[in-house]
Design an enzyme around this catalytic site. Structure first.
Site, PDB file in Angstrom:
ATOM      1  N   HIS A 119       0.814  -1.219   0.000  1.00 25.23           N
ATOM      2  CA  HIS A 119       0.000   0.000   0.000  1.00 25.23           C
ATOM      3  C   HIS A 119       0.849   1.272   0.000  1.00 25.23           C
ATOM      4  CE1 HIS A 119      -2.758  -3.022   1.901  1.00 25.23           C
ATOM      5  NE2 HIS A 119      -3.572  -2.491   1.030  1.00 25.23           N
ATOM      6  N   HIS A 172      -7.236   4.591   5.449  1.00 22.83           N
ATOM      7  CA  HIS A 172      -6.688   3.407   4.785  1.00 22.83           C
ATOM      8  C   HIS A 172      -5.193   3.629   4.538  1.00 22.83           C
ATOM      9  CE1 HIS A 172      -5.827   0.490   1.611  1.00 22.83           C
ATOM     10  NE2 HIS A 172      -6.935  -0.145   1.967  1.00 22.83           N
ATOM     11  N   GLU A 182      -3.190   2.926   2.121  1.00 27.09           N
ATOM     12  CA  GLU A 182      -2.848   3.486   0.806  1.00 27.09           C
ATOM     13  C   GLU A 182      -3.147   4.979   0.763  1.00 27.09           C
ATOM     14  OE1 GLU A 182      -4.386   3.466  -3.782  1.00 27.09           O
ATOM     15  OE2 GLU A 182      -4.469   1.536  -2.716  1.00 27.09           O
ATOM     16  N   THR A 232      -6.474   3.360  -5.575  1.00 27.92           N
ATOM     17  CA  THR A 232      -6.468   2.443  -6.719  1.00 27.92           C
ATOM     18  C   THR A 232      -7.638   1.467  -6.722  1.00 27.92           C
ATOM     19  OG1 THR A 232      -4.989   0.935  -5.521  1.00 27.92           O
ATOM     20  CG2 THR A 232      -3.972   2.534  -7.008  1.00 27.92           C
ATOM     21  N   SER A 259      -9.636  -6.142   3.726  1.00 32.15           N
ATOM     22  CA  SER A 259      -9.232  -5.732   2.381  1.00 32.15           C
ATOM     23  C   SER A 259     -10.329  -4.885   1.746  1.00 32.15           C
ATOM     24  CB  SER A 259      -8.962  -6.974   1.513  1.00 32.15           C
ATOM     25  OG  SER A 259      -8.919  -6.629   0.138  1.00 32.15           O
TER      26      SER A 259
END
Length: 283
Positions: A76, A126, A128, A164, A220
């Site tokens: 990430h 998150h 990322e 993403t 996830s």
């Protein structure tokens, strides 16, 4: 249940970035001198993380916890200061950041350099998204839905990048809301093609299936989105992490079982689910 069919989505399971990270970690476990540690879970799949621990790859939440050896940066990504801190401490840094995530970092930096106020479409908190914010400057805002724009004081020039694993529909809704409120809007669609492929193939299969099984970590984001997409089309959708969660009663009166898996789910986990279903259906 003799006529029951099982179909795996045309695009399912590990993406390039995850596969790359797993290969880097496996190679480090075999060849690195000293300890090998991942900064946070390498990927969002608890079973894979446990397997890595069994292979000697430990986990740490901060650089301060790692005294020596090799530090693997998770798929990430992280904020740039973390890598600087690790190298300053004398750690060998193995950067397993997904190349597609790095493209988001570069797009964010470019928009900020060009004077755009940055909007990051994604899940606040998150890993990322936190990594993207590290490349985005202090004025960036994270937006998950159009409602999150309420109360945001937008500049004349607004730039957008995207986590993403977001859906095109969510990006389109937020861009539509932004277009009404700013003079100069630049959007860099950084949704990974692998994410779109998995979402599209899951939606197609779920529209035909009587039961859908989604395999992957409950932590996830991309796997949870697959489950949401499938649930909208197939109410009998089950999100599992491990094949041991599968129940025989799910298949009563069913003609087609669809299976898909998140981008952090190895093919072996899909194979295990297929084997489990076949065992449960044995006379």
């Amino acid at each position: 249940m003799a006529d029951l069919r099982i179909e795996v989505a045309s695009h399912a399971g590990v993406c390039y970035g995850v596969e790359r990270a797993l290969k880097l970690a496996a190679h480090a476990a075999e060849s690195a001198r000293g300890s090998v540690t991942t900064l946070g879970p390498l990927i969002h799949n608890p079973i894979v993380v446990r397997d890595l621990e069994s292979a000697g790859v430990k986990g740490a939440q901060t650089v301060d916890e790692v005294e020596s050896g090799t530090l693997i940066i998770r798929a990430h990504g992280v904020v740039p200061q973390v890598i600087d801190q690790a190298r300053a401490k004398g750690l060998e840094v193995l950067d397993a950041t997904c190349p597609y995530v790095k493209k988001v970092h570069m797009a964010a930096e470019k928009l900020v350099r060009e004077g755009y106020q940055l909007i990051v479409v994604g899940e606040s908190g998150h890993p990322e998204v936190e990594g993207i914010l590290g490349h985005a400057g202090d004025a960036a805002h994270v937006v998950s839905t159009p409602r999150d724009l309420d109360g945001v004081d937008l500049a004349r020039k607004v730039g957008v990048v995207v986590q993403t694993t977001q859906t095109p529909a969510n990006l389109a809704a937020i861009v539509s809301a932004l277009a009404l409120r700013t003079m100069d809007l630049r959007v860099v669609n950084t949704i990974c093609s692998a994410t779109q492929e998995r979402q599209d193939s899951a939606a197609e299969l779920a529209s035909r299936a009587d039961v859908m099984i989604i395999i992957g970590g409950k932590n996830s984001g991309n796997t949870r989105r697959l489950a949401e997409i499938c649930m909208d089309r197939c109410p009998r959708t089950h999100h599992i992490e491990d094949s041991s969660e599968i129940q025989r009663t799910w298949f009563e009166g069913v003609a087609l079982v669809g299976i898909t898996a998140g981008a952090s789910t190895p093919g072996a986990h899909i194979d295990a689910a297929l084997a489990c279903i076949n065992r449960l259906l044995e006379p």
